[in-house]
Design an enzyme around this catalytic site. Structure first.
Site, PDB file in Angstrom:
ATOM      1  N   ALA A  29       7.298   0.685   4.145  1.00 33.92           N
ATOM      2  CA  ALA A  29       8.589   1.514   3.746  1.00 33.92           C
ATOM      3  C   ALA A  29       9.770   0.738   4.680  1.00 33.92           C
ATOM      4  CB  ALA A  29       8.349   2.802   4.182  1.00 33.92           C
ATOM      5  N   GLY A  32       2.423   4.568   0.640  1.00 36.77           N
ATOM      6  CA  GLY A  32       2.507   5.479   1.746  1.00 36.77           C
ATOM      7  C   GLY A  32       2.681   4.964   2.963  1.00 36.77           C
ATOM      8  N   CYS A  33       2.478   3.419   2.987  1.00 37.95           N
ATOM      9  CA  CYS A  33       2.362   2.761   4.293  1.00 37.95           C
ATOM     10  C   CYS A  33       3.661   2.778   4.866  1.00 37.95           C
ATOM     11  CB  CYS A  33       1.990   1.411   4.165  1.00 37.95           C
ATOM     12  SG  CYS A  33       1.886   0.415   5.594  1.00 37.95           S
ATOM     13  N   ALA A  34       3.934   3.425   6.292  1.00 36.38           N
ATOM     14  CA  ALA A  34       5.043   3.309   7.103  1.00 36.38           C
ATOM     15  C   ALA A  34       5.558   1.937   7.268  1.00 36.38           C
ATOM     16  CB  ALA A  34       5.133   4.262   8.187  1.00 36.38           C
ATOM     17  N   LYS A  38       0.987  -1.224  -0.114  1.00 33.85           N
ATOM     18  CA  LYS A  38       0.205  -0.125   0.005  1.00 33.85           C
ATOM     19  C   LYS A  38       0.856   1.117  -0.050  1.00 33.85           C
ATOM     20  CE  LYS A  38      -3.381   2.691   2.708  1.00 33.85           C
ATOM     21  NZ  LYS A  38      -3.761   2.831   4.065  1.00 33.85           N
TER      22      LYS A  38
END
Length: 149
Positions: A16, A11-13, A9
């Protein structure tokens, strides 16, 4: 080192952090948007292997958290139909290296599979961290861009 296709997804930290761990182990990561991928039931099913249907789901998805969808009560066909209609329900990341497919980020499994150690050496993956938890659960903005790390 491996070429990892990483369905996330954007933008999901949490995703990342997962990609950074793979990259630091020397893997090449091709990030793809899980939410906009043109899934078919057969293609998506390959990622789940012999796992129980309940382990296919993103437990942080709003409909799951609210109890509207109870993964333990679904059969394979019903689960796949829901996920194809609403990809946010899919547990992430989905990982592919060559012809092997996996769901979720389980450091021990990934370390045994492709390695998470530096310079090809197996390391003890950090097990104290929950590698599937997003540190920004209210973060819903999705970026359609793909990136290569």
């Amino acid at each position: 080192m491996a070429n990892v296709i990483f369905y996330e997804k954007p933008g999901c930290a949490g995703n990342a952090r997962q990609k950074a761990l793979l990259a630091s182990a020397g893997h090449r990561v091709l990030a793809c948007n899980l939410l906009s991928e043109p899934w078919t039931a057969d293609r998506l099913r390959a990622f789940f292997g012999s796992r129980p249907v309940a382990e296919w789901f993103n437990r942080a998805a709003p409909r799951v958290k609210a109890g509207e969808i109870v993964p333990e009560q679904l059969d394979e066909a019903g689960a796949l139909a829901l996920m194809l209609a609403e990809p946010l329900l899919i547990r992430r990341p989905l990982l592919q290296v060559e012809k092997r497919f996996e769901v979720g980020f389980e450091p021990t499994l990934i370390d045994q599979w492709i390695g998470l150690g530096q310079a090809g050496q197996t390391a003890s993956p950090p097990s104290a961290n929950n590698w599937e938890t997003c540190s920004k659960p209210s973060h819903a903005k999705a970026c359609a861009a793909q990136e290569i790390i």
